[in-house]
Design a protein around this motif. Structure first.
Motif, mmCIF file in Angstrom:
data_model
loop_
_atom_site.group_PDB
_atom_site.id
_atom_site.type_symbol
_atom_site.label_atom_id
_atom_site.label_comp_id
_atom_site.label_asym_id
_atom_site.label_seq_id
_atom_site.Cartn_x
_atom_site.Cartn_y
_atom_site.Cartn_z
ATOM 1 N N ILE A 34 0.847 -1.191 0.000
ATOM 2 C CA ILE A 34 0.000 0.000 0.000
ATOM 3 C C ILE A 34 0.887 1.247 0.000
ATOM 4 C CG2 ILE A 34 -2.008 -1.040 1.137
ATOM 5 C CD1 ILE A 34 -0.976 0.080 3.777
ATOM 6 N N ALA A 35 0.284 2.353 -0.374
ATOM 7 C CA ALA A 35 0.958 3.660 -0.320
ATOM 8 C C ALA A 35 -0.029 4.668 0.250
ATOM 9 C CB ALA A 35 1.423 4.093 -1.706
ATOM 10 N N ARG A 36 0.458 5.541 1.117
ATOM 11 C CA ARG A 36 -0.386 6.560 1.732
ATOM 12 C C ARG A 36 0.070 7.944 1.287
ATOM 13 N NH1 ARG A 36 0.468 2.938 6.077
ATOM 14 N NH2 ARG A 36 -1.450 1.914 6.777
ATOM 15 N N ILE A 37 -0.898 8.806 1.052
ATOM 16 C CA ILE A 37 -0.606 10.203 0.773
ATOM 17 C C ILE A 37 -1.471 11.069 1.682
ATOM 18 C CG2 ILE A 37 0.099 9.857 -1.627
ATOM 19 C CD1 ILE A 37 -2.680 10.771 -2.497
ATOM 20 N N ALA A 38 -0.927 12.201 2.092
ATOM 21 C CA ALA A 38 -1.659 13.163 2.914
ATOM 22 C C ALA A 38 -2.046 14.347 2.041
ATOM 23 C CB ALA A 38 -0.806 13.625 4.087
ATOM 24 N N VAL A 39 -3.311 14.726 2.119
ATOM 25 C CA VAL A 39 -3.851 15.820 1.302
ATOM 26 C C VAL A 39 -4.325 16.923 2.236
ATOM 27 C CG1 VAL A 39 -5.531 16.458 -0.462
ATOM 28 C CG2 VAL A 39 -4.580 14.145 -0.436
ATOM 29 N N THR A 40 -3.835 18.129 2.019
ATOM 30 C CA THR A 40 -4.209 19.282 2.835
ATOM 31 C C THR A 40 -4.872 20.333 1.950
ATOM 32 O OG1 THR A 40 -2.325 18.900 4.303
ATOM 33 C CG2 THR A 40 -3.392 21.059 4.420
ATOM 34 N N VAL A 41 -6.117 20.656 2.274
ATOM 35 C CA VAL A 41 -6.885 21.647 1.526
ATOM 36 C C VAL A 41 -6.964 22.916 2.372
ATOM 37 C CG1 VAL A 41 -9.082 22.150 0.382
ATOM 38 C CG2 VAL A 41 -8.224 19.798 0.468
ATOM 39 N N ASP A 126 -6.545 24.178 -6.523
ATOM 40 C CA ASP A 126 -6.235 25.425 -5.821
ATOM 41 C C ASP A 126 -5.952 25.166 -4.342
ATOM 42 O OD1 ASP A 126 -6.588 26.832 -8.122
ATOM 43 O OD2 ASP A 126 -8.626 27.511 -7.660
ATOM 44 N N LEU A 127 -4.847 25.736 -3.854
ATOM 45 C CA LEU A 127 -4.474 25.695 -2.439
ATOM 46 C C LEU A 127 -4.616 24.291 -1.840
ATOM 47 C CD1 LEU A 127 -5.860 29.070 -1.068
ATOM 48 C CD2 LEU A 127 -3.492 28.434 -1.493
ATOM 49 N N THR A 128 -4.125 23.297 -2.573
ATOM 50 C CA THR A 128 -4.156 21.907 -2.107
ATOM 51 C C THR A 128 -2.746 21.360 -2.102
ATOM 52 O OG1 THR A 128 -6.379 21.590 -3.015
ATOM 53 C CG2 THR A 128 -5.104 19.604 -2.523
ATOM 54 N N GLY A 129 -2.302 20.878 -0.956
ATOM 55 C CA GLY A 129 -0.972 20.301 -0.826
ATOM 56 C C GLY A 129 -1.035 18.798 -0.695
ATOM 57 N N VAL A 130 -0.013 18.106 -1.211
ATOM 58 C CA VAL A 130 0.059 16.650 -1.159
ATOM 59 C C VAL A 130 1.417 16.264 -0.588
ATOM 60 C CG1 VAL A 130 -0.147 14.491 -2.437
ATOM 61 C CG2 VAL A 130 -1.411 16.514 -3.202
ATOM 62 N N ALA A 190 11.268 7.400 1.593
ATOM 63 C CA ALA A 190 11.144 8.163 0.353
ATOM 64 C C ALA A 190 9.790 8.849 0.314
ATOM 65 C CB ALA A 190 11.299 7.223 -0.850
ATOM 66 N N MET A 191 9.797 10.119 0.144
ATOM 67 C CA MET A 191 8.550 10.864 0.081
ATOM 68 C C MET A 191 8.758 12.121 -0.750
ATOM 69 S SD MET A 191 8.373 12.598 3.849
ATOM 70 C CE MET A 191 7.134 13.762 3.333
ATOM 71 N N ARG A 192 7.677 12.631 -1.262
ATOM 72 C CA ARG A 192 7.717 13.845 -2.042
ATOM 73 C C ARG A 192 6.590 14.744 -1.579
ATOM 74 N NH1 ARG A 192 8.919 9.501 -5.172
ATOM 75 N NH2 ARG A 192 10.719 9.607 -6.539
ATOM 76 N N SER A 193 6.728 16.007 -1.784
ATOM 77 C CA SER A 193 5.710 16.962 -1.368
ATOM 78 C C SER A 193 5.345 17.831 -2.549
ATOM 79 C CB SER A 193 6.226 17.834 -0.219
ATOM 80 O OG SER A 193 5.246 18.749 0.176
ATOM 81 N N PHE A 194 4.027 18.009 -2.738
ATOM 82 C CA PHE A 194 3.540 18.802 -3.854
ATOM 83 C C PHE A 194 2.505 19.797 -3.332
ATOM 84 C CE2 PHE A 194 3.931 14.295 -4.810
ATOM 85 C CZ PHE A 194 4.981 14.286 -5.708
ATOM 86 N N ALA A 195 2.382 20.911 -3.988
ATOM 87 C CA ALA A 195 1.379 21.894 -3.605
ATOM 88 C C ALA A 195 0.861 22.598 -4.849
ATOM 89 C CB ALA A 195 1.970 22.926 -2.647
ATOM 90 N N GLY A 196 -0.465 22.741 -4.912
ATOM 91 C CA GLY A 196 -1.061 23.443 -6.037
ATOM 92 C C GLY A 196 -1.592 24.798 -5.596
ATOM 93 N N TYR A 197 -1.379 25.811 -6.411
ATOM 94 C CA TYR A 197 -1.812 27.157 -6.065
ATOM 95 C C TYR A 197 -2.639 27.791 -7.171
ATOM 96 C CZ TYR A 197 1.499 26.627 -2.319
ATOM 97 O OH TYR A 197 2.169 26.156 -1.224
ATOM 98 N N GLY A 198 -3.233 26.967 -7.998
ATOM 99 C CA GLY A 198 -4.122 27.483 -9.030
ATOM 100 C C GLY A 198 -3.359 27.959 -10.250
ATOM 101 N N GLY A 199 -4.100 28.166 -11.331
ATOM 102 C CA GLY A 199 -3.516 28.675 -12.547
ATOM 103 C C GLY A 199 -3.014 27.592 -13.472
ATOM 104 N N ALA A 200 -2.889 26.354 -13.006
ATOM 105 C CA ALA A 200 -2.426 25.277 -13.859
ATOM 106 C C ALA A 200 -3.608 24.517 -14.425
ATOM 107 C CB ALA A 200 -1.526 24.320 -13.060
ATOM 108 N N THR A 201 -3.385 23.809 -15.489
ATOM 109 C CA THR A 201 -4.417 22.994 -16.107
ATOM 110 C C THR A 201 -3.972 21.540 -16.086
ATOM 111 O OG1 THR A 201 -3.449 23.222 -18.306
ATOM 112 C CG2 THR A 201 -5.046 24.890 -17.625
ATOM 113 N N GLN A 202 -4.916 20.626 -16.273
ATOM 114 C CA GLN A 202 -4.571 19.224 -16.271
ATOM 115 C C GLN A 202 -3.610 18.893 -17.405
ATOM 116 O OE1 GLN A 202 -5.337 17.193 -13.886
ATOM 117 N NE2 GLN A 202 -6.511 18.751 -12.814
ATOM 118 N N GLU A 203 -3.710 19.575 -18.529
ATOM 119 C CA GLU A 203 -2.809 19.313 -19.642
ATOM 120 C C GLU A 203 -1.365 19.685 -19.299
ATOM 121 O OE1 GLU A 203 -6.871 19.408 -20.812
ATOM 122 O OE2 GLU A 203 -5.650 20.948 -19.827
ATOM 123 N N ASN A 204 -1.175 20.627 -18.385
ATOM 124 C CA ASN A 204 0.163 21.075 -18.010
ATOM 125 C C ASN A 204 0.721 20.309 -16.816
ATOM 126 O OD1 ASN A 204 0.120 23.010 -20.018
ATOM 127 N ND2 ASN A 204 -0.814 24.550 -18.688
#
Length: 232
Positions: A34-41, A126-130, A190-204
């Protein structure tokens, strides 16, 4: 009358039936299950209603996206929710200049082929971190039983070699003390951290290529035997 003296058993056996104590160990490296991810909105607004409304909408979007992956999501749990007023730094009076809201979730996946895509799409909101992934085995994984079995076999083999070195053989098993089999995660998983701040599209936001981290499984047992009289 004096009571007859009854000899007590020696703690380390007798010359005719020596005791032999050994430890058996096993270490396996297996693929994670299994793999776990934490999502922060998050959301921020100048008034409470605005912050709550934005947080509700973003949280619904994140949960809907996660649930769309169906059986690949083994478990989805909500951790904490907070709505915190932020006061102005200057001035004698307590004045609220903004409200900061946050909700955290933990998603457990059993299908790693969609993991990279899901983390990327969540980070694109928008404003969602992983945070993650954290790789792991299930508590009832067969790997734990395999490690314990190998540890016992290793203990018996080690004891047999000691006995044979003295031209003796194992006679009986007295005790096996199970020290447990644990999935010890590495000190720096091993872990990675991602954060979205809007303005991006799924194609990008192409899907990330995430390689599962193999898991180390340990087992140890202490075993005590008696053996036949050695030929010294």
């Amino acid at each position: 009358m004096t009571a007859p003296h009854t000899p007590t058993a020696l703690p380390y056996g007798t010359p005719d039936t020596p005791r032999l104590a050994v430890r058996g160990e096993a270490r396996l490296e297996v693929d994670p299950e299994i793999a776990r991810i934490a999502v922060t909105v998050s959301a921020r607004g100048t008034d409470r209603t605005t912050a709550l409304t934005d947080l509700t909408h973003r949280n619904e979007a994140a949960l809907t996206l996660i649930k769309n992956y169906g059986d690949a999501i083994e478990k989805l749990e909500t951790g904490t929710f907070s709505l915190t007023p932020q006061l102005t730094e200057k001035g004698r009076h307590e004045r609220i200049r903004a409200y900061h809201g946050r909700v955290t979730h933990t998603a457990t996946l059993n299908d790693f082929t969609v993991l990279g895509e899901l983390t990327t799409r969540l980070a694109d909101l928008d404003l969602t971190g992983v945070d993650g992934p954290w790789w792991a085995l299930r508590p009832d994984s067969p790997a734990h039983r395999t490690a314990r079995t190998r540890a016992v076999h290793e203990a018996v083999q080690r004891a047999r070699e000691y006995a044979e070195a003295l031209d003796a053989r194992l006679d009986a098993l007295l005790e096996i003390a199970d020290l447990g089999a644990e999935n010890n995660a590495p000190a720096a998983p091993a872990m990675r951290s991602f954060a979205g701040y809007g303005g991006a599209t799924q194609e990008n936001a192409p899907a990330l290529d995430l390689e599962p981290q193999r898991q180390a499984v340990y087992a140890q047992v202490n075993a005590r035997f008696t053996m036949t009289r050695p030929a010294l």
